[in-house]
Write an enzyme that holds these catalytic residues in place. Sequence first.
Site, PDB file in Angstrom:
ATOM      1  N   GLY A   1       0.816  -1.208   0.000  1.00 45.69           N
ATOM      2  CA  GLY A   1       0.000   0.000   0.000  1.00 45.69           C
ATOM      3  C   GLY A   1       0.848   1.256   0.000  1.00 45.69           C
TER       4      GLY A   1
ATOM      5  N   HIS B   1       4.697   2.307  -7.771  1.00 44.12           N
ATOM      6  CA  HIS B   1       3.730   1.197  -7.818  1.00 44.12           C
ATOM      7  C   HIS B   1       2.843   1.317  -9.055  1.00 44.12           C
ATOM      8  CE1 HIS B   1       4.255   1.707  -3.305  1.00 44.12           C
ATOM      9  NE2 HIS B   1       4.586   0.441  -3.476  1.00 44.12           N
TER      10      HIS B   1
ATOM     11  N   GLY C   1       9.409  -3.782  -8.474  1.00 46.74           N
ATOM     12  CA  GLY C   1      10.293  -2.670  -8.813  1.00 46.74           C
ATOM     13  C   GLY C   1      11.747  -3.056  -8.593  1.00 46.74           C
TER      14      GLY C   1
ATOM     15  N   ASP D   1      13.907  -2.295  -5.057  1.00 44.81           N
ATOM     16  CA  ASP D   1      14.224  -3.341  -4.079  1.00 44.81           C
ATOM     17  C   ASP D   1      14.891  -4.477  -4.850  1.00 44.81           C
ATOM     18  OD1 ASP D   1      12.928  -2.301  -1.547  1.00 44.81           O
ATOM     19  OD2 ASP D   1      11.278  -2.167  -2.949  1.00 44.81           O
TER      20      ASP D   1
ATOM     21  N   VAL E   1      11.372   4.273 -10.338  1.00 41.93           N
ATOM     22  CA  VAL E   1      10.839   5.593 -10.717  1.00 41.93           C
ATOM     23  C   VAL E   1      11.442   6.615  -9.750  1.00 41.93           C
ATOM     24  CG1 VAL E   1       8.745   6.992 -11.003  1.00 41.93           C
ATOM     25  CG2 VAL E   1       8.716   4.553 -11.596  1.00 41.93           C
TER      26      VAL E   1
ATOM     27  N   LEU F   1      11.585   6.871  -5.668  1.00 45.12           N
ATOM     28  CA  LEU F   1      10.305   6.897  -4.953  1.00 45.12           C
ATOM     29  C   LEU F   1      10.269   5.753  -3.943  1.00 45.12           C
ATOM     30  CD1 LEU F   1       7.524   7.793  -7.534  1.00 45.12           C
ATOM     31  CD2 LEU F   1       9.129   9.254  -6.329  1.00 45.12           C
TER      32      LEU F   1
ATOM     33  N   ARG G   1       8.665   5.350   2.217  1.00 47.41           N
ATOM     34  CA  ARG G   1       9.326   5.919   3.392  1.00 47.41           C
ATOM     35  C   ARG G   1       9.692   7.391   3.202  1.00 47.41           C
ATOM     36  NH1 ARG G   1      10.835   0.467   4.030  1.00 47.41           N
ATOM     37  NH2 ARG G   1      10.407  -0.194   6.165  1.00 47.41           N
TER      38      ARG G   1
HETATM   39  O1  PAF Z   1       8.039  -4.509  -1.823  1.00 46.99           O
HETATM   40  C1  PAF Z   1       7.077  -4.604  -1.044  1.00 46.99           C
HETATM   41  O2  PAF Z   1       6.240  -3.701  -0.908  1.00 46.99           O
HETATM   42  C2  PAF Z   1       6.942  -5.862  -0.188  1.00 46.99           C
HETATM   43  O3  PAF Z   1       8.169  -6.329   0.234  1.00 46.99           O
HETATM   44  C3  PAF Z   1       6.125  -6.979  -0.875  1.00 46.99           C
HETATM   45  C4  PAF Z   1       6.850  -7.495  -2.102  1.00 46.99           C
HETATM   46  C5  PAF Z   1       4.753  -6.467  -1.241  1.00 46.99           C
HETATM   47  C6  PAF Z   1       5.954  -8.169   0.084  1.00 46.99           C
HETATM   48  O4  PAF Z   1       5.269  -7.795   1.233  1.00 46.99           O
END
Ligand code: PAF
Length: 283
Positions: free
Chosen positions: A33, A39, A149, A152, A178, A186, A189
């Site tokens: 979220g 996203h 993305g 991470d 992005v 982005l 946090r």
């Molecule tokens: O990248 C994230 O937001 C989270 O680590 C994920 C992949 C949704 C797993 O909870």
Amino acid sequence: MSVPIIRSVGELRATVADWRREGAKIAVVPTMGALHEGHLSLVRAALEQAGRVIVTLFVNPKQFNSAADLAAYPRTEEADAAKLAPLGAHLLYAPNIGEMYPDGFATTVTVSGVSEGLCGAYRPGHFEGVATVVAKLFLQTAADLAFFGEKDFQQLHVVRRMARDLDIPISVIGCPTVREPDGLALSSRNVRLSPAERQVAPKLASVLFDAAARIAGGAPVDETLAKARSEIVSAGYAQVEYLELRGDEDLSRMSRLDRPARLLAAAWLGETRLIDNIKVPVG
Ligand code: PAF
């Protein structure tokens, strides 16, 4: 138009079964979220490649190694649903904690190798939490494609390895980070940064871009990384957790640019931990 929200595995499976009967290709975009443009870019990429797109929203307690970090994580489901509707996402799957981890839940997915070092060294249990929940999301949605993305980057490798090792029939697709116009990657946090910290924040990306260009141009890796570390701290970051050159394909350690690489960093700005990474081409 609004996006339908489903909260139970049973209802999700029934919807997916209907889509399968229609012959639709199904994509999943896992999120916690607090959706931002990063996203949304994943959702757009998913919509280009699949007939049905499920966005999942679950703030997964198992991947937080600090209770304070979990408590501070933004929860904005209504706003998230409002952002998804105009894009044409087909479903928001937002299970509650009891649905995801019912009483007696006792299974953990551990991915060795790619989970070790980098964030894995500083966030014990984090990638086990990620691998466990993402394995469940893959199995619950039975999607054909999953979008993550590159911001991470280690997570992307962990998820790919997990899906391959467990024979989950899903293609894991990584999408470019992005950035804000000033280069800051982005992140959910970023809202925690004070105005003064927000001014300093893009320095992490600019130092990484600069170091990546120097390494690509033949500068010695260790010296370049040491200089980059001190530049990040001089800019106002409190501490650099790691700054490493790793193989782009397998996250293996590198001290010479002899194959395509990634420069990856995590650093603390006040109370906020930011991560970023940049590709370093070879040749
Ligand atoms: O990248 C994230 O937001 C989270 O680590 C994920 C992949 C949704 C797993 O909870």
